[in-house]
Design a protein around this motif. Sequence first.
Motif, short mmCIF file in Angstrom:
data_model
loop_
_atom_site.label_atom_id
_atom_site.label_comp_id
_atom_site.label_asym_id
_atom_site.label_seq_id
_atom_site.Cartn_x
_atom_site.Cartn_y
_atom_site.Cartn_z
N PHE A 159 5.35 10.46 -12.32
CA PHE A 159 4.97 9.41 -11.78
C PHE A 159 5.18 8.14 -12.57
O PHE A 159 4.88 8.21 -13.81
CB PHE A 159 3.65 9.04 -10.92
CG PHE A 159 3.24 7.62 -10.81
CD1 PHE A 159 3.90 7.16 -9.61
CD2 PHE A 159 2.60 6.51 -11.39
CE1 PHE A 159 3.84 6.10 -9.00
CE2 PHE A 159 2.54 5.24 -11.06
CZ PHE A 159 3.02 5.15 -9.81
N GLN A 160 6.21 7.25 -12.38
CA GLN A 160 6.48 5.95 -13.09
C GLN A 160 6.54 4.85 -12.32
O GLN A 160 7.09 4.68 -11.16
CB GLN A 160 8.22 6.42 -13.71
CG GLN A 160 8.37 5.07 -14.47
CD GLN A 160 9.97 5.21 -15.03
OE1 GLN A 160 10.64 5.31 -14.21
NE2 GLN A 160 10.12 5.30 -16.23
N MET A 161 5.82 3.96 -12.94
CA MET A 161 5.57 2.68 -11.95
C MET A 161 6.79 1.70 -11.91
O MET A 161 6.87 1.20 -10.83
CB MET A 161 4.33 1.67 -12.54
CG MET A 161 3.81 0.59 -11.74
SD MET A 161 2.97 1.43 -10.35
CE MET A 161 3.83 0.60 -9.21
N ALA A 162 7.67 1.88 -12.71
CA ALA A 162 8.78 1.15 -12.63
C ALA A 162 9.78 1.55 -11.46
O ALA A 162 10.32 0.57 -10.91
CB ALA A 162 9.63 1.19 -14.12
N ARG A 163 9.86 2.86 -11.06
CA ARG A 163 10.57 3.18 -9.98
C ARG A 163 9.94 2.50 -8.70
O ARG A 163 10.77 2.28 -7.75
CB ARG A 163 10.77 4.73 -9.91
CG ARG A 163 11.41 5.38 -10.96
CD ARG A 163 11.54 6.75 -10.65
NE ARG A 163 12.17 7.14 -9.76
CZ ARG A 163 13.45 7.12 -9.81
NH1 ARG A 163 14.14 6.91 -10.88
NH2 ARG A 163 14.07 7.50 -8.76
N ILE A 164 8.60 2.38 -8.55
CA ILE A 164 7.94 1.71 -7.32
C ILE A 164 8.32 0.42 -7.30
O ILE A 164 8.97 -0.21 -6.25
CB ILE A 164 6.68 2.09 -7.35
CG1 ILE A 164 6.18 3.53 -7.45
CG2 ILE A 164 6.02 1.24 -6.23
CD1 ILE A 164 6.89 4.21 -6.25
N ALA A 165 8.37 -0.27 -8.60
CA ALA A 165 8.50 -1.96 -8.59
C ALA A 165 10.16 -2.09 -8.30
O ALA A 165 10.23 -3.10 -7.71
CB ALA A 165 8.03 -2.15 -10.04
N ARG A 166 10.81 -1.30 -8.70
CA ARG A 166 12.40 -1.40 -8.44
C ARG A 166 12.71 -1.15 -6.94
O ARG A 166 13.56 -1.75 -6.51
CB ARG A 166 13.19 -0.68 -9.43
CG ARG A 166 13.29 -1.39 -10.89
CD ARG A 166 14.30 -0.77 -11.70
NE ARG A 166 14.26 0.66 -12.03
CZ ARG A 166 13.49 1.27 -12.90
NH1 ARG A 166 13.05 0.44 -14.08
NH2 ARG A 166 13.75 2.35 -13.19
N GLY A 167 12.32 0.24 -6.54
CA GLY A 167 12.94 0.63 -5.26
C GLY A 167 11.86 0.55 -4.10
O GLY A 167 12.72 0.60 -3.02
#
Length: 305
Positions: free
Chosen positions: A243-251
Amino acid sequence: MRRVRYESRGGPLFVEEAPLPAPGPGELLVRAEAIGVTLPVVRKVGEAAEPGPLGGEIAGEVMAVGEGVTRFGTGDRVTGLCFGHGYADFALLHEAMASPVPAEASAVDAVALVRSGLVALGALEAARPQLGEAALVTAAASGVGHLAVQLARTRGAGRVVGAVSDPAKAGFVRGLGADHVITYGDNGWGTPVDYVLDAVGGELLTPALHALLPEGRLVAYSSGGGTIQAYDLLVDAKSVIGFQMARIARGKPELYEQWREELWRLFAAGELKPVVHGEFALEDAAKAHGEIEGRSNLGKVVLIP
């Protein structure tokens, strides 16, 4: 204005005078009232080949907005993730990464809750928790971990286990709602659980995996790396989920916003209580980093400009 910088791997950190930045398209100029200190930023200072800006979580008042900004105006209180110089009196925050701070919350509440809470809630969602399941949270006393313990409970965990580096942290973690607390060096981690939220990685991946029941799930959200043998997954049909938060924020900005609203709802209802370990001046940023490096923090470490 003042900002914290470093010029070589490992530091030292120092405060310098710098010009006030101007917001570009889609950016907010924020007068920082609180700045969150995170393990990734601490590691960046010690490990990055080339020095770079110390970014991270900030909260404060919008002083100016760039072209195209529609959601915020001057005087608004916001929090969010800054990718430039965040250890500073003033910082630039992209509108997409900003969220409003409710009137009843302080800037310190905001940096202790939002980014760390988003990581904790996202990791928990990735584990697909079911009502009554048992959970184990590593780094349970950390800025993210202490929120993950509370969130697992609010999501209906039947048993919550906190894993910590030092037995002196046990009382703090139990006070968050954990039923049991174990230390990393224990010989066995007690009764197996349905899912593990792992913020440490490295050598802890193997015992964390062994702590799972058959068909259990391990969510890895640490920057600490580590490897797992495929056979250890096959033998009991266990899963490892990154899990990586940045991927949720961007995508997935809609999901990102939904999670932010959920955190503030739980905060307002008194079901999620961020804990601040200590507040440090910008000039004491090195001391703040030392609290993280020494694993001595109980909750969030915050800088106050």
